[in-house]
Design a protein around this motif. Sequence first.
Motif, PDB file in Angstrom:
ATOM      1  N   GLY A  35     -11.430  -8.859  -9.526  1.00 34.77           N
ATOM      2  CA  GLY A  35     -11.224  -7.629  -8.765  1.00 34.77           C
ATOM      3  C   GLY A  35     -10.184  -7.754  -7.662  1.00 34.77           C
ATOM      4  N   LEU A  66     -14.293  -0.124  -3.632  1.00 37.27           N
ATOM      5  CA  LEU A  66     -13.633   0.590  -4.722  1.00 37.27           C
ATOM      6  C   LEU A  66     -12.500   1.454  -4.169  1.00 37.27           C
ATOM      7  N   TYR A  98      -5.364   3.240  11.526  1.00 37.39           N
ATOM      8  CA  TYR A  98      -6.446   4.231  11.523  1.00 37.39           C
ATOM      9  C   TYR A  98      -6.839   4.713  12.914  1.00 37.39           C
ATOM     10  N   LEU A 127      -6.255  -8.809  -7.231  1.00 34.33           N
ATOM     11  CA  LEU A 127      -5.022  -9.181  -7.921  1.00 34.33           C
ATOM     12  C   LEU A 127      -3.859  -9.224  -6.938  1.00 34.33           C
ATOM     13  N   ARG A 160     -10.255  -1.943 -10.116  1.00 38.42           N
ATOM     14  CA  ARG A 160     -11.682  -1.935  -9.732  1.00 38.42           C
ATOM     15  C   ARG A 160     -12.387  -0.713 -10.314  1.00 38.42           C
ATOM     16  N   PHE A 196      -6.656   8.419   1.392  1.00 38.56           N
ATOM     17  CA  PHE A 196      -7.410   7.282   0.855  1.00 38.56           C
ATOM     18  C   PHE A 196      -6.647   6.683  -0.306  1.00 38.56           C
ATOM     19  N   ALA A 197      -7.062   5.510  -0.717  1.00 40.70           N
ATOM     20  CA  ALA A 197      -6.552   4.930  -1.972  1.00 40.70           C
ATOM     21  C   ALA A 197      -7.708   4.278  -2.727  1.00 40.70           C
ATOM     22  N   VAL A 198      -7.685   4.452  -4.045  1.00 45.80           N
ATOM     23  CA  VAL A 198      -8.665   3.828  -4.947  1.00 45.80           C
ATOM     24  C   VAL A 198      -7.948   2.692  -5.675  1.00 45.80           C
ATOM     25  N   ALA A 233     -10.860   3.203  -0.144  1.00 45.52           N
ATOM     26  CA  ALA A 233     -10.984   3.244   1.309  1.00 45.52           C
ATOM     27  C   ALA A 233      -9.924   4.158   1.883  1.00 45.52           C
ATOM     28  N   GLY A 234     -10.201   4.647   3.076  1.00 44.17           N
ATOM     29  CA  GLY A 234      -9.204   5.519   3.691  1.00 44.17           C
ATOM     30  C   GLY A 234      -9.634   5.968   5.068  1.00 44.17           C
ATOM     31  N   VAL A 267      -4.369   9.694  -2.115  1.00 41.88           N
ATOM     32  CA  VAL A 267      -3.917  11.009  -1.645  1.00 41.88           C
ATOM     33  C   VAL A 267      -3.684  10.925  -0.142  1.00 41.88           C
ATOM     34  N   GLU A 293       0.869  -1.192   0.000  1.00 42.26           N
ATOM     35  CA  GLU A 293       0.000   0.000   0.000  1.00 42.26           C
ATOM     36  C   GLU A 293       0.898   1.233   0.000  1.00 42.26           C
ATOM     37  N   LEU A 352      -6.354  -2.398   8.151  1.00 38.75           N
ATOM     38  CA  LEU A 352      -5.018  -1.912   8.507  1.00 38.75           C
ATOM     39  C   LEU A 352      -5.128  -1.228   9.870  1.00 38.75           C
ATOM     40  N   THR A 409       0.508   4.391   1.837  1.00 38.52           N
ATOM     41  CA  THR A 409       0.559   5.363   2.935  1.00 38.52           C
ATOM     42  C   THR A 409       1.878   5.322   3.713  1.00 38.52           C
ATOM     43  N   GLU A 413      -2.608 -12.203  -2.253  1.00 40.32           N
ATOM     44  CA  GLU A 413      -3.948 -12.651  -1.862  1.00 40.32           C
ATOM     45  C   GLU A 413      -4.396 -13.743  -2.817  1.00 40.32           C
TER      46      GLU A 413
HETATM   47  P1  HAM Z   1      -6.986  -0.639   1.389  1.00 41.51           P
HETATM   48  O1  HAM Z   1      -8.396  -0.645   1.865  1.00 41.51           O
HETATM   49  O2  HAM Z   1      -6.133  -1.765   1.819  1.00 41.51           O
HETATM   50  O3  HAM Z   1      -6.374   0.732   1.895  1.00 41.51           O
HETATM   51  O4  HAM Z   1      -6.942  -0.554  -0.192  1.00 41.51           O
HETATM   52  C1  HAM Z   1      -7.569   0.508  -0.896  1.00 41.51           C
HETATM   53  C2  HAM Z   1      -8.169  -0.007  -2.196  1.00 41.51           C
HETATM   54  O5  HAM Z   1      -7.173  -0.707  -2.970  1.00 41.51           O
HETATM   55  C3  HAM Z   1      -9.274  -1.034  -2.008  1.00 41.51           C
HETATM   56  O6  HAM Z   1     -10.503  -0.406  -1.722  1.00 41.51           O
HETATM   57  C4  HAM Z   1      -9.280  -1.723  -3.376  1.00 41.51           C
HETATM   58  O7  HAM Z   1     -10.007  -0.961  -4.324  1.00 41.51           O
HETATM   59  C5  HAM Z   1      -7.807  -1.712  -3.758  1.00 41.51           C
HETATM   60  N1  HAM Z   1      -7.201  -3.030  -3.472  1.00 41.51           N
HETATM   61  C6  HAM Z   1      -6.714  -3.485  -2.304  1.00 41.51           C
HETATM   62  N2  HAM Z   1      -6.248  -4.747  -2.431  1.00 41.51           N
HETATM   63  C7  HAM Z   1      -6.447  -5.099  -3.720  1.00 41.51           C
HETATM   64  C8  HAM Z   1      -6.176  -6.278  -4.503  1.00 41.51           C
HETATM   65  N3  HAM Z   1      -5.580  -7.343  -3.979  1.00 41.51           N
HETATM   66  N4  HAM Z   1      -6.528  -6.287  -5.810  1.00 41.51           N
HETATM   67  C9  HAM Z   1      -7.119  -5.198  -6.375  1.00 41.51           C
HETATM   68  N5  HAM Z   1      -7.385  -4.061  -5.701  1.00 41.51           N
HETATM   69  C10 HAM Z   1      -7.062  -4.002  -4.393  1.00 41.51           C
HETATM   70  C11 HAM Z   1      -5.096   1.119   1.695  1.00 41.51           C
HETATM   71  O8  HAM Z   1      -4.312   0.573   0.951  1.00 41.51           O
HETATM   72  C12 HAM Z   1      -4.739   2.393   2.438  1.00 41.51           C
HETATM   73  N6  HAM Z   1      -3.325   2.719   2.190  1.00 41.51           N
HETATM   74  C13 HAM Z   1      -5.647   3.543   2.042  1.00 41.51           C
HETATM   75  C14 HAM Z   1      -5.318   4.808   2.761  1.00 41.51           C
HETATM   76  C15 HAM Z   1      -4.614   5.836   2.294  1.00 41.51           C
HETATM   77  N7  HAM Z   1      -5.658   5.080   3.999  1.00 41.51           N
HETATM   78  C16 HAM Z   1      -5.170   6.262   4.326  1.00 41.51           C
HETATM   79  N8  HAM Z   1      -4.512   6.737   3.294  1.00 41.51           N
END
Ligand code: HAM
Length: 423
Positions: A119, A280, A262, A121, A309, A303-305, A282-283, A129, A81, A259, A83, A114
């Motif tokens: 959706g 889609l 938070y 990978l 997805r 957050f991250a998108v 989260a953050g 951001v 990730e 994670l 952050t 994983e």
């Molecule tokens: P996360 O919920 O682990 O948060 O991932 C954010 C987004 O990344 C998920 O909603 C999903 O769309 C995408 N994602 C995660 N894992 C996978 C995967 N294996 N395959 C495809 N897409 C995936 C974070 O990563 C935090 N760093 C967000 C954040 C930023 N929080 C604060 N700042």
Amino acid sequence: MSFKRLRGTHDTWGEEALLFHKIESIAREVFSRFGFEELKTPILEEKELFTRALGTETDVVQKEMYEFIDRSKTAVAMRPEGTAGVVRAYIENNFDKTMGLAKFFYMGPMFRSERPQAGRLRQFHQIGVEQLGTDNALADAETIQALTVFLDEAGAGGYQVKLNNLGTFEERSGFKEKLKEYFTPQLKSLCEDCQNRLAKNPFRILDCKVETCRQIVRKAPSIREFLTPESLEHHTKVCKALDAAGIAYKEDPYMVRGLDYYTKTVFEISHSKLGAQDALAAGGRYDRLIESFGGTPAGAVGFAVGVERLAMCVDAGTMPALTQPGFFMVTLGEKAFEEGFRIVSDLRKNGVKALMDFSAKSMKSQMRAADKSKAGYAIILGDDEIVQKEFTLKNLSSGEQSKKPLGDIITICKSIGKGEWGC
Ligand code: HAM
């Protein structure tokens, strides 16, 4: 010997590659409108950066990190990730001192081992951001707004925003005990994963998708009972600011995140076009992370998108054309081929898309290649036309064609491009 890509990885080309590119340019434009600047951090970081940031008991750290000992005997990991790397960069580059409030966006590949499915990978891409150096609740709302404006402009309407406040680490530790008390007598009715979660991370039970667990969770205590007036006030301010910005959201007091960093505000965006993996983006806020990395204590939110997805949710038809259709050079004769080659290079230097079939076969086969390339127009040039200083311009969708002066070819193609394709 033939090779196959690794499970959970993906080759991207053609329309999909263009779509990713478009999504990235919309992100750059929208986030800079909100005052975010791009930050690129390395894919490889020290493993401990992630174990400390994300939490040793999280699935990502326990089961999913691509980690290895490199040649200099350092334990490294490919970032799961974004952050943690942004926070390291913020402290290491003294952004806390030079910038005060630092607002960054980033995009790039992330890695989690994983179980692959639609959706989900092992190498995926995130656009995220982070705002570092603020504990203001309005920054939380601004972050969520940046995300919703981005999704709207990318053509991914139809999403739902869920919001919760997880309190501070101190508030959560009281809640953790209460959850253990609540779940322990019902241990046997929980799924196997949740039975393991109870001792180490009972919050994750709240997030379990198994129906029997969900039924038990419905009557579980809520974090709200453990929030101090300060956290409650923070939450109210975020809600008010979201209302003022006209952002629809649903409060979900049982929402937790996978994670551990938070604190207070957390949010998740789900989309109906996604299947079982419906998150889609989260953050949330992570007010203790900077301090735990040795920086001056300061709040942060981001957050991250998931880009793959997002691409599944975007209605590509509503996006502006991804590239200009351009012109296809069709030549007859040696002189015309040489002149055509020169014109194609000039058009490209002048910002116009121009294509040519270098094998210079029959006119028929060049016209077929022009159709296949999806060019907007064919430029037809024969040796005779060069003598007469003319060329034929054929509209490949309407079939209309007309003769034009050869000396004006660059100006003509440029103005068609500007008029029809906005290039
Ligand atoms: P996360 O919920 O682990 O948060 O991932 C954010 C987004 O990344 C998920 O909603 C999903 O769309 C995408 N994602 C995660 N894992 C996978 C995967 N294996 N395959 C495809 N897409 C995936 C974070 O990563 C935090 N760093 C967000 C954040 C930023 N929080 C604060 N700042």
